[in-house]
Scaffold this active site. Sequence first.
Site, PDB file in Angstrom:
ATOM      1  N   LYS A  55      15.211  45.316  -8.439  1.00 45.04           N
ATOM      2  CA  LYS A  55      13.798  45.700  -8.343  1.00 45.04           C
ATOM      3  C   LYS A  55      13.526  46.597  -7.141  1.00 45.04           C
ATOM      4  O   LYS A  55      12.526  47.337  -7.132  1.00 45.04           O
ATOM      5  CB  LYS A  55      12.907  44.463  -8.272  1.00 45.04           C
ATOM      6  CG  LYS A  55      13.148  43.446  -9.376  1.00 45.04           C
ATOM      7  CD  LYS A  55      12.979  44.018 -10.774  1.00 45.04           C
ATOM      8  CE  LYS A  55      13.156  42.926 -11.831  1.00 45.04           C
ATOM      9  NZ  LYS A  55      13.047  43.447 -13.200  1.00 45.04           N
ATOM     10  N   TYR A 270      13.256  33.153 -22.556  1.00 44.20           N
ATOM     11  CA  TYR A 270      13.366  33.601 -21.167  1.00 44.20           C
ATOM     12  C   TYR A 270      13.536  32.429 -20.204  1.00 44.20           C
ATOM     13  O   TYR A 270      12.775  31.462 -20.248  1.00 44.20           O
ATOM     14  CB  TYR A 270      12.111  34.394 -20.784  1.00 44.20           C
ATOM     15  CG  TYR A 270      12.052  34.773 -19.332  1.00 44.20           C
ATOM     16  CD1 TYR A 270      12.791  35.854 -18.850  1.00 44.20           C
ATOM     17  CD2 TYR A 270      11.280  34.051 -18.425  1.00 44.20           C
ATOM     18  CE1 TYR A 270      12.751  36.195 -17.507  1.00 44.20           C
ATOM     19  CE2 TYR A 270      11.227  34.393 -17.087  1.00 44.20           C
ATOM     20  CZ  TYR A 270      11.973  35.464 -16.632  1.00 44.20           C
ATOM     21  OH  TYR A 270      11.937  35.797 -15.299  1.00 44.20           O
ATOM     22  N   TYR A 296      19.042  36.547 -15.750  1.00 47.48           N
ATOM     23  CA  TYR A 296      19.318  37.921 -16.169  1.00 47.48           C
ATOM     24  C   TYR A 296      20.823  38.181 -16.267  1.00 47.48           C
ATOM     25  O   TYR A 296      21.381  38.343 -17.351  1.00 47.48           O
ATOM     26  CB  TYR A 296      18.673  38.915 -15.191  1.00 47.48           C
ATOM     27  CG  TYR A 296      17.180  38.887 -15.200  1.00 47.48           C
ATOM     28  CD1 TYR A 296      16.444  39.734 -16.034  1.00 47.48           C
ATOM     29  CD2 TYR A 296      16.470  37.995 -14.397  1.00 47.48           C
ATOM     30  CE1 TYR A 296      15.059  39.701 -16.051  1.00 47.48           C
ATOM     31  CE2 TYR A 296      15.083  37.947 -14.415  1.00 47.48           C
ATOM     32  CZ  TYR A 296      14.387  38.804 -15.245  1.00 47.48           C
ATOM     33  OH  TYR A 296      13.016  38.761 -15.277  1.00 47.48           O
TER      34      TYR A 296
END
Length: 337
Positions: A55, A270, A296
């Site tokens: 990120k 998720y 992830y």
Amino acid sequence: MAVAANIEFHRFPHVELLEGPTPIQKLDRLSASLGGVNIFVKRDDVMGLGGGGNKLRKLEFLVGQAIAQGADTIVTVGARQSNHARLTAAAAARAGLKCELVLTRAVPRTDPAYTDNGNILLNDLLGAVVHDLPGSANALEFAEARANELRALGRNVYVCPLGGSSPVGCLGYARCAIEIDQQAQQQGISFDEVVVPNGSGGTHAGLAAGFTLLGRGTTFVRGHAVLSSAERSTQITLEKTSQTLELMGASNRMSEADINISGEHLGDGYGIPTDSMRAAVRAMASTEGLLLDPVYGGKAFAGMIQDIEQGRYKPGQNVLFVMTGGIPGLYAYRSAF
């Protein structure tokens, strides 16, 4: 190559949050154990700020845009253990901005390790204000309302989207594609495919846009869906790739066939652990001494291992896996291991 070399990233407001290019390393022991496909990793987990992670590449452009707009506060959204939220708080601290995080309990977990440890602990240390919402809440709607409250108090607020995955945020990974290409040339490596986790789609879309301008095409990047179904992830990534190319002045036209995504390792949803994720995290740690996050990287690496075992890649081919960070999440997922 000439087109990519002429991309003027400096046209976009930008702040430096990285210490330079992240390394590319070969996993010799794991490559041998999986039959001779050459596995390389792009170590986007080793950035220094806020514990590192993918990120930060997006936030270089997002925080740059916020500062260019005169913002004094940044508000963003995510799940309870969001890596993006933690790194937004770190980037805001570095830039001297106030930060508020709107976090939903999107993952059905109530144990203290998940609700209070990992990224949540770090958000507090980084000085962010955290808004704790139920999983059913519309986080972005709440963030916009909160931003308006702050604006009424005289604050200048920048609202950052989920995962930082706006076209501006995607510029970070378009630039990363150029970085990867330059490193590959320097090391004398030709990669056959680049593999990434696909959550909000920004990392995948940015890389796809960058490699398109390098002449490699969008399908050079293979994503493994960790947030939505393969179909939904494909639609989102196609839209973001197209928008990013348009932002960079390219006129490429694409369809869903140009987006390379597998949804086989999403599992029940998720942030919900899978047996293949656990096995992949353990294999990477016990064979190479490297850590993958459980949300992830763990699921995407499990997908890459399955692709190797099913013959998608042949012995001698070179595959690059982008390690996107998120290691604090391991501490929140103690019970899963």
